[in-house]
Design a protein around this motif. Structure first.
Motif, short mmCIF file in Angstrom:
data_model
loop_
_atom_site.label_atom_id
_atom_site.label_comp_id
_atom_site.label_asym_id
_atom_site.label_seq_id
_atom_site.Cartn_x
_atom_site.Cartn_y
_atom_site.Cartn_z
N SER A 4 8.23 36.46 41.52
CA SER A 4 8.96 37.26 42.51
C SER A 4 10.34 36.68 42.80
O SER A 4 11.33 37.41 42.89
CB SER A 4 8.15 37.34 43.80
OG SER A 4 8.85 38.11 44.77
N GLU A 5 10.40 35.34 42.91
CA GLU A 5 11.68 34.68 43.18
C GLU A 5 12.64 34.84 41.99
O GLU A 5 13.85 35.03 42.18
CB GLU A 5 11.47 33.19 43.48
CG GLU A 5 10.87 32.89 44.83
CD GLU A 5 9.37 33.16 44.88
OE1 GLU A 5 8.78 33.40 43.78
OE2 GLU A 5 8.80 33.15 45.97
N MET A 6 12.10 34.76 40.79
CA MET A 6 12.93 34.91 39.59
C MET A 6 13.48 36.34 39.50
O MET A 6 14.64 36.55 39.15
CB MET A 6 12.11 34.58 38.33
CG MET A 6 11.73 33.11 38.20
SD MET A 6 10.69 32.78 36.76
CE MET A 6 11.81 33.22 35.44
N GLU A 7 12.63 37.32 39.83
CA GLU A 7 13.07 38.72 39.81
C GLU A 7 14.18 38.94 40.84
O GLU A 7 15.18 39.62 40.56
CB GLU A 7 11.89 39.64 40.10
CG GLU A 7 10.89 39.72 38.97
CD GLU A 7 9.68 40.55 39.32
OE1 GLU A 7 9.01 41.06 38.41
OE2 GLU A 7 9.39 40.68 40.54
N ALA A 70 10.78 45.62 40.65
CA ALA A 70 12.07 45.01 40.34
C ALA A 70 12.80 45.82 39.27
O ALA A 70 14.02 46.02 39.35
CB ALA A 70 11.87 43.58 39.86
N LYS A 71 12.05 46.29 38.28
CA LYS A 71 12.66 47.08 37.21
C LYS A 71 13.22 48.40 37.75
O LYS A 71 14.33 48.81 37.41
CB LYS A 71 11.64 47.36 36.12
CG LYS A 71 12.21 48.11 34.93
CD LYS A 71 11.16 48.30 33.84
CE LYS A 71 11.76 49.05 32.65
NZ LYS A 71 10.73 49.27 31.58
N GLU A 72 12.44 49.06 38.61
CA GLU A 72 12.89 50.32 39.20
C GLU A 72 14.12 50.11 40.07
O GLU A 72 15.06 50.91 40.06
CB GLU A 72 11.78 50.96 40.02
CG GLU A 72 10.64 51.50 39.19
CD GLU A 72 9.47 51.96 40.04
OE1 GLU A 72 8.75 52.88 39.63
OE2 GLU A 72 9.28 51.37 41.14
N VAL A 125 18.23 44.54 47.95
CA VAL A 125 17.91 43.37 47.13
C VAL A 125 17.34 42.25 47.99
O VAL A 125 16.36 41.59 47.61
CB VAL A 125 19.16 42.89 46.36
CG1 VAL A 125 18.90 41.54 45.69
CG2 VAL A 125 19.57 43.92 45.32
N ALA A 126 17.93 42.04 49.15
CA ALA A 126 17.47 40.97 50.04
C ALA A 126 16.03 41.21 50.50
O ALA A 126 15.28 40.26 50.76
CB ALA A 126 18.38 40.85 51.25
N SER A 127 15.65 42.48 50.60
CA SER A 127 14.32 42.82 51.11
C SER A 127 13.27 42.89 50.01
O SER A 127 12.08 43.08 50.32
CB SER A 127 14.38 44.17 51.84
OG SER A 127 15.27 44.12 52.92
N TYR A 128 13.69 42.77 48.77
CA TYR A 128 12.71 42.88 47.68
C TYR A 128 11.66 41.77 47.81
O TYR A 128 11.98 40.60 47.99
CB TYR A 128 13.39 42.77 46.32
CG TYR A 128 12.38 42.80 45.18
CD1 TYR A 128 11.77 44.00 44.83
CD2 TYR A 128 12.02 41.65 44.51
CE1 TYR A 128 10.82 44.04 43.81
CE2 TYR A 128 11.08 41.67 43.49
CZ TYR A 128 10.47 42.87 43.16
OH TYR A 128 9.53 42.90 42.17
#
Length: 375
Positions: A4-7, A70-72, A125-128
């Protein structure tokens, strides 16, 4: 570092690159487009704006339902920023033949869409990877702000004449605000019961709780002589508002009656706006000088500036159109009351010659003694 962190790190890098590209593209707005370029219709800009608002709304709904991967997110981001890139380029193309005022309006509208878009995607992005209720509320709200900015594009002026007309209208609105404030000025009370006549009374008064709102009226009570000057100023500002309204009507009539094209007369129209703004500044100065103690020399100076600027506006307008009788008539009325004000100020200064000499106003008195009210 977990998946998750890498994404999220990759998403941040992608977003940074997209935003950097937009910033670079936006720099072209500082350049005047060549007249040889084909002008882009504002309708084309609106179409892209509609698509941007729809994309932001769709992405916001996905976040609120916690269904985005992440892809979407990356795909949505890429599609959105490609649209945004085209939006900026089309917006720049719409400034072909635009004067400074119209260009400034267009630039401001584009920037509003861009800034709201950046805020939306930063938060996305910050909330992902987070599913807090607060994030679920914030992102759709930011998507709504993007929608508002895109919707506001419809209110952007599309021609130089409309943009400049709105600019002059803002000057008229500002003058009306000054006029409203001046009408609140009041003569001082002559009722002796309102005066503190003894230390005992003063002491009693000081012990009473005073509402802070009571201080709002301090400095508004004028002597009879000051009130006369204030009443003349009210008439001046009122006549100035009327003259500016007639100027707006004259400019509006340029397109209908004389078939003025988009490129014709832009320089003169821009000059008219600049002159009107200067008159607005002098009206503000005049209003500020009316509070006691009144600054008579400054009042005289503002009146002279308004008169001179009005002459320049009249001259510039007559270069564009011969159908300006109502405006010319309004200018005549304005200048007549300005001369009355100058004579009134001169009379006040002469009544207090010592003050005039000590404050350096004697030169003003000398100049004004030669004034004659024109019919």
């Amino acid at each position: 570092m977990g998946k998750s962190e890498m994404e999220k790190e990759k998403l941040n890098q992608t977003l940074t690159q997209h935003m950097s590209n937009i910033h670079e593209t936006l720099q072209i707005m500082d350049l005047t487009p060549s007249s040889s370029l084909q002008k882009v219709s504002w309708e084309e800009v609106l179409k892209i704006g509609d698509q941007l608002s729809k994309n932001a709304t769709s992405a916001g709904m996905l976040f609120s339902e916690e269904k985005i991967t992440a892809k979407e997110l990356e795909e949505n981001m890429k599609a959105y920023f490609n649209l945004l890139q085209g939006f900026v380029l089309l917006g720049y193309g719409s400034t072909v033949g635009a004067g400074p005022t119209l260009s400034s309006n267009i630039h401001a509208s584009l920037k509003q869409v861009i800034d709201s878009s950046f805020s939306f995607w930063r938060e996305s992005v910050a909330s992902y990877g987070h599913h807090a209720k607060e994030n679920k509320r914030t992102i759709p709200q930011l998507a709504g702000i993007v929608w508002d900015a895109c919707s506001a594009l419809k209110k952007t002026p599309r021609t130089n004449i409309i943009a400049i007309g709105r600019g002059i209208t803002h000057v008229a609105v500002s003058m009306k605000d000054v006029l409203r404030e001046l009408k609140e000025l009041e003569p001082c009370s002559s009722d002796p019961t309102n005066e503190i006549s003894s230390p005992a009374a003063e002491s009693t008064t000081s012990d009473v709780d005073v509402d802070a709102d009571e201080y709002d009226d301090l400095g508004k009570d004028l002597s009879p002589k000051e009130m006369k000057v204030a009443q003349l100023a009210i008439t001046i500002v009122s006549e100035a508002v009327i003259a500016v309204k007639e100027l707006i009507r004259s400019i509006t009539g340029l397109v209908k009656k004389e078939n003025l094209t988009e490129e014709q007369g832009v320089e003169s129209l821009e000059k008219l706006l600049k002159l009107c703004r200067s008159i607005g500044v002098q009206v503000d100065e005049l209003g500020a000088c009316l509070y006691p103690p009144q600054e008579l020399s400054a009042i005289a100076k503002s009146c002279q500036e308004i008169s001179n600027l009005t002459d320049e506006v009249e001259k510039e307008l007559l270069c564009l159109t011969s159908s300006a009788e109502a405006f010319v008539k309004g200018c005549k009325s304005l200048k007549k009351i300005l001369e009355v004000m100058k004579l009134e100020v001169c009379s006040s200064l002469l009544d207090d010659g010592e003050v005039a000499q000590n404050s350096g106003e004697s030169h003003v008195v000398e100049q004004m003694q030669n004034l004659v009210v024109q019919d």
